[in-house]
Design a protein around this motif. Structure first.
Motif, PDB file in Angstrom:
ATOM      1  N   ALA A 323     -54.750 -17.176   3.200  1.00 30.50           N
ATOM      2  CA  ALA A 323     -54.904 -16.858   1.815  1.00 30.50           C
ATOM      3  C   ALA A 323     -53.760 -17.114   0.950  1.00 30.50           C
ATOM      4  O   ALA A 323     -52.574 -17.391   1.540  1.00 30.50           O
ATOM      5  N   ALA A 324     -53.942 -17.618  -0.270  1.00 30.85           N
ATOM      6  CA  ALA A 324     -52.703 -17.811  -0.961  1.00 30.85           C
ATOM      7  C   ALA A 324     -51.748 -16.977  -1.310  1.00 30.85           C
ATOM      8  O   ALA A 324     -52.050 -15.689  -1.198  1.00 30.85           O
ATOM      9  N   PRO A 325     -50.310 -17.124  -1.292  1.00 30.76           N
ATOM     10  CA  PRO A 325     -49.985 -18.580  -1.073  1.00 30.76           C
ATOM     11  C   PRO A 325     -49.914 -18.929   0.181  1.00 30.76           C
ATOM     12  O   PRO A 325     -49.594 -18.433   1.269  1.00 30.76           O
ATOM     13  N   THR A 326     -50.693 -20.176   0.522  1.00 28.71           N
ATOM     14  CA  THR A 326     -51.280 -20.404   1.782  1.00 28.71           C
ATOM     15  C   THR A 326     -50.005 -20.716   2.611  1.00 28.71           C
ATOM     16  O   THR A 326     -49.970 -20.871   3.779  1.00 28.71           O
ATOM     17  N   ARG A 327     -49.060 -21.309   1.947  1.00 32.55           N
ATOM     18  CA  ARG A 327     -47.785 -21.693   2.827  1.00 32.55           C
ATOM     19  C   ARG A 327     -47.154 -20.615   3.650  1.00 32.55           C
ATOM     20  O   ARG A 327     -46.292 -21.062   4.765  1.00 32.55           O
ATOM     21  N   PHE A 328     -47.539 -19.609   3.271  1.00 36.12           N
ATOM     22  CA  PHE A 328     -47.016 -18.422   4.091  1.00 36.12           C
ATOM     23  C   PHE A 328     -47.914 -17.773   5.375  1.00 36.12           C
ATOM     24  O   PHE A 328     -47.839 -17.019   5.966  1.00 36.12           O
ATOM     25  N   TYR A 329     -48.850 -18.690   5.551  1.00 34.45           N
ATOM     26  CA  TYR A 329     -49.852 -18.555   6.626  1.00 34.45           C
ATOM     27  C   TYR A 329     -49.126 -18.423   8.105  1.00 34.45           C
ATOM     28  O   TYR A 329     -49.706 -17.636   9.148  1.00 34.45           O
ATOM     29  N   LYS A 330     -47.975 -19.073   8.305  1.00 31.85           N
ATOM     30  CA  LYS A 330     -47.173 -18.874   9.776  1.00 31.85           C
ATOM     31  C   LYS A 330     -46.958 -17.672   9.851  1.00 31.85           C
ATOM     32  O   LYS A 330     -46.803 -17.079  11.064  1.00 31.85           O
ATOM     33  N   THR A 331     -46.702 -16.573   9.059  1.00 30.59           N
ATOM     34  CA  THR A 331     -46.409 -15.211   9.149  1.00 30.59           C
ATOM     35  C   THR A 331     -47.620 -14.411   9.831  1.00 30.59           C
ATOM     36  O   THR A 331     -47.387 -13.785  10.915  1.00 30.59           O
ATOM     37  N   GLY A 332     -48.556 -14.638   9.535  1.00 31.32           N
ATOM     38  CA  GLY A 332     -49.919 -14.124  10.234  1.00 31.32           C
ATOM     39  C   GLY A 332     -50.149 -14.704  11.643  1.00 31.32           C
ATOM     40  O   GLY A 332     -50.430 -13.977  12.645  1.00 31.32           O
ATOM     41  N   VAL A 333     -49.779 -16.041  11.656  1.00 29.97           N
ATOM     42  CA  VAL A 333     -50.002 -16.511  13.151  1.00 29.97           C
ATOM     43  C   VAL A 333     -48.841 -15.905  14.300  1.00 29.97           C
ATOM     44  O   VAL A 333     -49.570 -15.554  15.048  1.00 29.97           O
ATOM     45  N   VAL A 334     -47.681 -15.614  13.590  1.00 29.63           N
ATOM     46  CA  VAL A 334     -46.701 -15.013  14.711  1.00 29.63           C
ATOM     47  C   VAL A 334     -47.090 -13.717  14.614  1.00 29.63           C
ATOM     48  O   VAL A 334     -46.747 -12.895  15.891  1.00 29.63           O
ATOM     49  N   PHE A 335     -47.614 -12.946  13.586  1.00 29.33           N
ATOM     50  CA  PHE A 335     -47.953 -11.627  13.752  1.00 29.33           C
ATOM     51  C   PHE A 335     -48.969 -11.354  15.138  1.00 29.33           C
ATOM     52  O   PHE A 335     -48.944 -10.454  15.668  1.00 29.33           O
ATOM     53  N   MET A 336     -49.857 -12.217  14.946  1.00 24.40           N
ATOM     54  CA  MET A 336     -51.084 -12.292  15.999  1.00 24.40           C
ATOM     55  C   MET A 336     -50.524 -12.404  17.528  1.00 24.40           C
ATOM     56  O   MET A 336     -50.692 -11.700  18.356  1.00 24.40           O
ATOM     57  N   ALA A 337     -49.585 -13.165  17.547  1.00 19.04           N
ATOM     58  CA  ALA A 337     -49.003 -13.492  18.642  1.00 19.04           C
ATOM     59  C   ALA A 337     -48.155 -12.083  19.304  1.00 19.04           C
ATOM     60  O   ALA A 337     -48.094 -12.023  20.431  1.00 19.04           O
ATOM     61  N   TRP A 338     -47.469 -11.442  18.503  1.00 14.63           N
ATOM     62  CA  TRP A 338     -46.636 -10.329  18.700  1.00 14.63           C
ATOM     63  C   TRP A 338     -47.633  -9.292  19.116  1.00 14.63           C
ATOM     64  O   TRP A 338     -47.467  -8.758  19.950  1.00 14.63           O
ATOM     65  N   LEU A 339     -48.935  -9.122  18.308  1.00 12.19           N
ATOM     66  CA  LEU A 339     -49.694  -8.096  18.564  1.00 12.19           C
ATOM     67  C   LEU A 339     -50.277  -8.309  20.002  1.00 12.19           C
ATOM     68  O   LEU A 339     -50.868  -7.388  20.623  1.00 12.19           O
ATOM     69  N   ASN A 340     -50.561  -9.580  20.523  1.00 18.36           N
ATOM     70  CA  ASN A 340     -51.129  -9.840  21.625  1.00 18.36           C
ATOM     71  C   ASN A 340     -50.246  -9.874  22.880  1.00 18.36           C
ATOM     72  O   ASN A 340     -50.765 -10.419  23.879  1.00 18.36           O
ATOM     73  N   GLY A 341     -48.966  -9.659  22.783  1.00 18.06           N
ATOM     74  CA  GLY A 341     -47.872  -9.636  23.481  1.00 18.06           C
ATOM     75  C   GLY A 341     -47.471 -10.999  24.018  1.00 18.06           C
ATOM     76  O   GLY A 341     -46.969 -11.067  25.114  1.00 18.06           O
ATOM     77  N   HIS A 342     -47.905 -12.107  23.332  1.00 22.76           N
ATOM     78  CA  HIS A 342     -46.996 -13.360  23.654  1.00 22.76           C
ATOM     79  C   HIS A 342     -45.466 -13.503  23.323  1.00 22.76           C
ATOM     80  O   HIS A 342     -44.932 -14.496  23.581  1.00 22.76           O
ATOM     81  N   GLN A 343     -45.330 -12.453  22.545  1.00 21.12           N
ATOM     82  CA  GLN A 343     -43.721 -12.441  22.152  1.00 21.12           C
ATOM     83  C   GLN A 343     -43.273 -10.973  22.058  1.00 21.12           C
ATOM     84  O   GLN A 343     -44.140 -10.166  21.926  1.00 21.12           O
ATOM     85  N   SER A 344     -42.202 -10.633  22.386  1.00 17.28           N
ATOM     86  CA  SER A 344     -41.815  -9.311  22.419  1.00 17.28           C
ATOM     87  C   SER A 344     -41.246  -8.762  21.023  1.00 17.28           C
ATOM     88  O   SER A 344     -41.086  -7.537  20.748  1.00 17.28           O
ATOM     89  N   HIS A 345     -41.255  -9.523  19.900  1.00 14.69           N
ATOM     90  CA  HIS A 345     -40.669  -8.968  18.719  1.00 14.69           C
ATOM     91  C   HIS A 345     -41.542  -9.901  17.593  1.00 14.69           C
ATOM     92  O   HIS A 345     -42.086 -10.844  17.797  1.00 14.69           O
ATOM     93  N   PHE A 346     -41.408  -9.209  16.196  1.00 15.36           N
ATOM     94  CA  PHE A 346     -41.870 -10.000  15.230  1.00 15.36           C
ATOM     95  C   PHE A 346     -40.889 -10.163  14.316  1.00 15.36           C
ATOM     96  O   PHE A 346     -40.654  -9.884  13.255  1.00 15.36           O
ATOM     97  N   THR A 347     -40.158 -11.287  14.605  1.00 16.83           N
ATOM     98  CA  THR A 347     -39.135 -11.926  13.680  1.00 16.83           C
ATOM     99  C   THR A 347     -39.325 -13.505  13.842  1.00 16.83           C
ATOM    100  O   THR A 347     -39.745 -14.288  14.911  1.00 16.83           O
ATOM    101  N   MET A 348     -39.130 -14.056  12.846  1.00 14.81           N
ATOM    102  CA  MET A 348     -39.319 -15.418  12.749  1.00 14.81           C
ATOM    103  C   MET A 348     -38.275 -16.303  11.953  1.00 14.81           C
ATOM    104  O   MET A 348     -37.372 -15.713  11.304  1.00 14.81           O
ATOM    105  N   VAL A 349     -38.296 -17.551  12.540  1.00 11.95           N
ATOM    106  CA  VAL A 349     -37.449 -18.523  11.865  1.00 11.95           C
ATOM    107  C   VAL A 349     -37.452 -18.508  10.535  1.00 11.95           C
ATOM    108  O   VAL A 349     -38.679 -18.461   9.608  1.00 11.95           O
TER     109      VAL A 349
END
Length: 395
Positions: A323-349
């Motif tokens: 959803a707009a602002p679409t350029r922030f979609y990466k945050t949701g992608v990383v959030f999903m990876a954190w929820l599903n245990g593919h990374q130990s934290h919710f911190t982004m570049v």
């Protein structure tokens, strides 16, 4: 026992949410897809690095490559160092090249692993670029570095070219030059301004049909050097119109994170097989990888209804993440990876975890649950409660 937590709602206040308890779909091993499917993969930041995240880039290489191995294990290819990896939005060119090198090296151990890597001009200082020749030299520098590693190119849209180009002829000149010397067929990339406002008017026109004519002309002049084109315009009709006009053998890689299910399934229109269906190069496939793999496996076996039954419920989640602002979609992608245990934290570049609101994350959680995408429900609930507590909502 049902898992319940309290989540904020758009109307204000809090409401309880009980997980629906459905088991996430598991792909059938060994099924060969009848579509090429790349996931534009995210990078995992190093939360322990002593850097200023808005200025410096610190990557957890082990976790980042482990996620790529996860994608390959599901039969998905990796579109490396792309927008989803915060390319040019926190991930600089030297780190991008290191990421490409490590990804290609890891892929050698995985039979059939697909990797295509982003080649752009993001190392140029945008304000200092004055001529098309400088853009060509910028592309050539990254192109040479990636091809030296044996990498396949995704020729990314260039902010520098959008800045200095005066007409469609300037785009034709740049792409003719790059395609003429490519060692193997490349994937072109048309990223709409909803993803990056600096790319408005790409291909030399703000009129999409005219821009499409220019891009198709470039492809027609070099059909043997173009594997396909990824367009991210979030407009299925425009993608279908362009798909039907591509030269024989040139693929349309859908980048439409709103309508990917129906575009991949296709409509069968046209005398050429590829005119009636889209392949995929999608950021959302990072967040929904198991479901994407399972759905593609069903499609390959002719089970179209099962394909839609699996992938259809993921579309509302994707539309929310993008959803707009679409350029922030990466945050949701990383959030999903954190929820599903593919990374130990919710911190982004780049500190990009701060670009979405708590309400956004709460709705994302509900939609992920509805789409059967929470791979470890207990862990997901525990981590969601951690985020809620950081925002003053204690359980």
């Amino acid at each position: 026992m049902a898992l319940t937590l309290t989540l904020p709602v758009a109307t204000g206040g809090l409401q309880p949410h009980t997980l629906q308890g459905s088991t996430p779909v598991k792909p059938t091993a060994g099924v060969a897809f009848n579509r090429i499917a790349y996931s534009a993969a995210h990078v995992v930041a190093d939360p322990l690095a002593g850097v200023d995240p808005w200025i410096n880039c610190a990557v957890d290489w082990d976790a980042t490559i482990a996620y790529r191995r996860h994608l390959w294990s599901l039969g998905l290819g990796v579109a490396e160092a792309m927008d989803t990896a915060q390319r040019g939005m926190g991930l600089d060119w030297p780190t991008s090249l290191e990421l490409i090198r490590r990804s290609l090296e890891a892929a050698r151990d995985v039979p059939g692993a697909l990797v295509a890597s982003g080649c752009g001009t993001d190392h140029l200082v945008l304000e200092n670029v004055k001529t098309v020749d400088e853009v060509i030299a910028g592309y050539e520098e990254q192109m040479a570095a990636i091809e030296k590693l044996g990498g396949k190119l995704i020729v990314m849209a260039s902010r520098a070219l959008a800045r200095v180009a005066k007409s469609p002829a300037d785009y034709e000149r740049v792409y003719d030059h790059i395609l003429s010397q490519a060692r193997q067929p490349v994937v072109l990339h048309w990223l709409g301004e909803m993803f990056d406002p600096t790319l408005a008017g790409y291909w030399g026109s703000s009129d999409v049909e005219q821009a499409m004519d220019t891009a198709l002309g470039i492809i027609a002049a070099h059909p043997d050097k173009v594997d396909g084109i990824k367009i991210s315009l979030l407009d299925k009709d425009k993608e279908i119109a362009m798909r039907r006009r591509l030269p024989a053998g040139v693929r349309m890689y859908t980048g439409d994170d709103f309508n990917y299910a129906e575009l991949i399934a296709g409509d069968g229109h046209g005398s050429e097989l590829l005119h009636g269906q889209s392949d995929a190069l999608l950021g959302i496939f990072d967040a929904i990888a198991p479901a994407a793999s399972a759905a593609l496996g069903e499609l390959a076996q002719g089970n179209v209804e099962k394909f839609h039954a699996i992938l259809g419920p993921t579309v509302p989640l994707s539309r929310h993440i993008f959803a707009a602002p679409t350029r922030f979609y990466k945050t949701g992608v990383v959030f999903m990876a954190w929820l599903n245990g593919h990374q130990s934290h919710f911190t982004m570049v780049g500190g990009q975890q701060s670009t979405r609101s708590l309400q956004h994350f709460a709705e994302l959680f509900r939609l992920a649950d509805a789409a059967n995408l929470l791979e470890q429900p207990e862990l997901a609930v525990r981590r969601m409660k951690t985020l809620l507590a950081m925002h003053g909502i204690e359980h």
